[in-house]
Design an enzyme around this catalytic site. Sequence first.
Site, PDB file in Angstrom:
ATOM      1  N   ARG A 105       0.855  -1.187   0.000  1.00 37.29           N
ATOM      2  CA  ARG A 105       0.000   0.000   0.000  1.00 37.29           C
ATOM      3  C   ARG A 105       0.890   1.235   0.000  1.00 37.29           C
ATOM      4  NH1 ARG A 105       0.544   2.633   4.749  1.00 37.29           N
ATOM      5  NH2 ARG A 105       0.800   1.476   6.698  1.00 37.29           N
ATOM      6  N   ASP A 202      10.676   8.435  10.855  1.00 35.77           N
ATOM      7  CA  ASP A 202       9.376   8.325  10.199  1.00 35.77           C
ATOM      8  C   ASP A 202       9.196   9.529   9.272  1.00 35.77           C
ATOM      9  OD1 ASP A 202       6.357   8.050   9.866  1.00 35.77           O
ATOM     10  OD2 ASP A 202       6.729   6.390  11.228  1.00 35.77           O
TER      11      ASP A 202
END
Length: 296
Positions: A105, A202
Amino acid sequence: METPLDGPGWRCLWPAHCDLGEGPIWDAARQLLWFVDIERSTIHRLDPATGERRDWAAPCRVGSIGLRASGGFVAGTKLGFAFLDPDTDSFEVIDHPEPDFPTNRFNDGKVDPHGNFWAGTMDDLKRDRSGVLYRLGADRRWTSIDTGYGISNGPTFSPDGRTLYHTDTVDRTTFAFDLAADGEVSNRRVFRVWKDISGNPDGMTTDAEGHLWVAFWGGWCIRRVAPDGEIVAEHKLPASNITSMAFGGPRLDRLFVTSAAQELDADAAAAQPLAGGLFEVLGHGVTGLPGGIYLG
């Protein structure tokens, strides 16, 4: 006992309890902040001036969004690249670059200063290094830029638009690329390997001085990083899994931060009642850059 919504150096603007809050972007035209909860297929909107909160259900998981010049958003989703507009409840898939990777994804993404949308994919099962960094041009055609990522994260750009930064969270490595005005990249190199610090890198953004701001999953913080890779500041937050951030406000001097409540056991969740919330970092003393707008 009610959970305090502020602490030393931070304020919780929305205890949204996102499973996987991500992808904050600032809508300067309307002075609104948008972000997503990937796992709940939800798009959130906050008006920081009034405190008004709204959310929309998307037809699939949305990893990231970017403002679109013609209105609404360009997005990286479970179904591929798409256009969506919460105001009209429209959702249109453009193309899916990975039909042969059903467990992949889209994850993090961002629009560059030249009007291209950059987004990376990842294996949802976190087993294969099948993640790819893509560029979606204004002609609505996608290009595979870099491959072999465990978890692709955090595209951001230098103030002059000539450098692209992108992270593989699994390898704890951030890369830099030379970026041309036509979207072509060259000179891939390691910007920094994040050794000997807490958390995994991140999402990212860039401030007006060219410093990177990096969120650290499992690190309880965001860190400001100089162009040479040196950490120059750290800001603690009351959630362990910090995911991304965006500058906003009329002067781009407010720093909004997303977080995630997933992957917390019962004890950790009880100790982090604000996990998955939207935070503002206070007292950082810098301004950000205007966000890019997709031209396709």
